[in-house]
Design an enzyme around this catalytic site. Sequence first.
Site, PDB file in Angstrom:
ATOM      1  N   PHE A 138      10.559  -9.788  16.151  1.00 42.90           N
ATOM      2  CA  PHE A 138      10.343  -8.344  15.946  1.00 42.90           C
ATOM      3  C   PHE A 138       9.064  -7.903  16.665  1.00 42.90           C
ATOM      4  CE2 PHE A 138       9.257  -4.588  13.379  1.00 42.90           C
ATOM      5  CZ  PHE A 138      10.491  -3.948  13.311  1.00 42.90           C
ATOM      6  N   ASP A 177       8.980 -14.638   9.256  1.00 42.68           N
ATOM      7  CA  ASP A 177       9.183 -13.249   8.861  1.00 42.68           C
ATOM      8  C   ASP A 177      10.612 -13.151   8.332  1.00 42.68           C
ATOM      9  OD1 ASP A 177       9.672 -10.556   8.625  1.00 42.68           O
ATOM     10  OD2 ASP A 177       8.504 -10.023  10.409  1.00 42.68           O
ATOM     11  N   TYR A 185      11.639  -2.836   1.795  1.00 43.44           N
ATOM     12  CA  TYR A 185      12.374  -1.562   1.850  1.00 43.44           C
ATOM     13  C   TYR A 185      13.733  -1.675   2.518  1.00 43.44           C
ATOM     14  CZ  TYR A 185       9.847  -1.408   6.366  1.00 43.44           C
ATOM     15  OH  TYR A 185       9.305  -1.704   7.578  1.00 43.44           O
ATOM     16  N   LYS A 186      14.100  -2.896   2.952  1.00 41.10           N
ATOM     17  CA  LYS A 186      15.416  -3.070   3.584  1.00 41.10           C
ATOM     18  C   LYS A 186      16.415  -3.514   2.509  1.00 41.10           C
ATOM     19  CE  LYS A 186      13.241  -3.611   7.998  1.00 41.10           C
ATOM     20  NZ  LYS A 186      12.493  -4.486   8.902  1.00 41.10           N
ATOM     21  N   ARG A 196      23.371  -1.171  16.111  1.00 39.93           N
ATOM     22  CA  ARG A 196      23.277  -2.143  15.026  1.00 39.93           C
ATOM     23  C   ARG A 196      24.045  -1.616  13.823  1.00 39.93           C
ATOM     24  NH1 ARG A 196      17.348  -4.018  13.180  1.00 39.93           N
ATOM     25  NH2 ARG A 196      17.391  -1.844  12.524  1.00 39.93           N
TER      26      ARG A 196
END
Length: 422
Positions: A131, A208, A233-234, A382
Amino acid sequence: MHVPTRSDAEAADRADPLAAFRARFLEDHTAGVDHAIYLDGNSLGRLPVATVERLRHVVVEEWGDDLVGSWERWIDRPQQVGDAIGVDLLGAQPGEVLVCDSTTVNLYKLASAALSARPDRSVIVTADDNFPTDRYVLEGLAAQRDLDVRTLAVDPVEGLDPAELRAAVDRDVALVALSQVAYRSGAVLDATAINGIAHAAGALTLWDHSHAVGAVPLDLTADGTDLAVGCAYKYLHGGPGAPAWLYVRAEHQPRLRQPIWGWFGQADQFAMGDRHDPVAGIGRFATGTPPILALAVVEEGARLVAEAGIDRIRSKAMVLTALAVDLIDAWLTPLDVTLASPRDPAQRGAHVSITHPHAHRVGRALAAEQVVVDVRPPDRLRLGMAPLTTSAVDVWDALDRLRRILQARSYERFSSTPGRIT
Ligand SMILES: *Cc1c(COP(=O)(O)O)cnc(C)c1O
């Protein structure tokens, strides 16, 4: 090949042991409007119904009524919520996980602590599909400390090949920093194998898990992970800008010191002493005052995920992504679409990426058809299938709408200029 029909998708939903969880989240119930199909839970998870009341309680009663007196019960929340996430979802031991700061800040803190623990080594290893914030944080640390970042060029679909890593890790390497589920392709790495490769050379590992936690089973104790961070938050439904979590294996805690010497990591904090003296345990990785409202939101989201059970979540993710791949093969491949995720369901997380030469326009055309996805450069769409909130019919309908958009080339009506947020 049998192309799955909409009734096949309906049958999959009837057989879904997690189907009832959809009602535990707020939906857009606007009368008469086709409800939006949300395939972006890997970017921002939906809002659990219980969170609304919980947040009201924290705001009105704990803050409004009890004011500063609430700190008695608030002060240990980062560790309590950390333990809930750690024990239920990460395979960690109590006292190894803390909820604090952002993923980016936690990456910086743990990478910095790890580099200081390997002072005679000069290399950080990462991958080019990691990322962006991870790559930038590592680059910044290397610049500050005059170290080198060895960035491995990996297969953009299948992800890092452990043999490539083995060839790149030698006695100069202090830290190996990777994501277990790649944010674009969804490729899953074998953490046990990679931790083993790093440890054989005397390096530490920093994972991560932002795209893994709440989507795939993790067992940080068994797989040998040294350090890890992840988003809330995902797939944890912890709300926009939720504080992140960090994990430090218990045996490393006494030897690691993070770079932000704040008062929340201080022994005997309220003695307000002259010099920084970090507490023993995971608390030494705290910095300043914890975001209490946001912690309550994280706790509600993580609790729902734990209640659903990560094994059932994983099974459903494999069903949904397999359905998507079958429909992509049957419908979209002839329309300039290429699958950009691993074909083997065991090798991918809970999202699937595809490429199309006009990805931005297609993303906008989908939004106009009430299908929310995101676009990642250079040409990927995505499709996130957060298992608690996505049904097989959602996946079928979304890909059906995408097929029609591509057949009619209706995306040509939309701008190709990316928006501020993609
Ligand atoms: C979403 C995500 C982040 C986000 O980091 P923030 O500090 O919350 O902005 C970091 N890493 C990965 C792998 C992600 O998917």
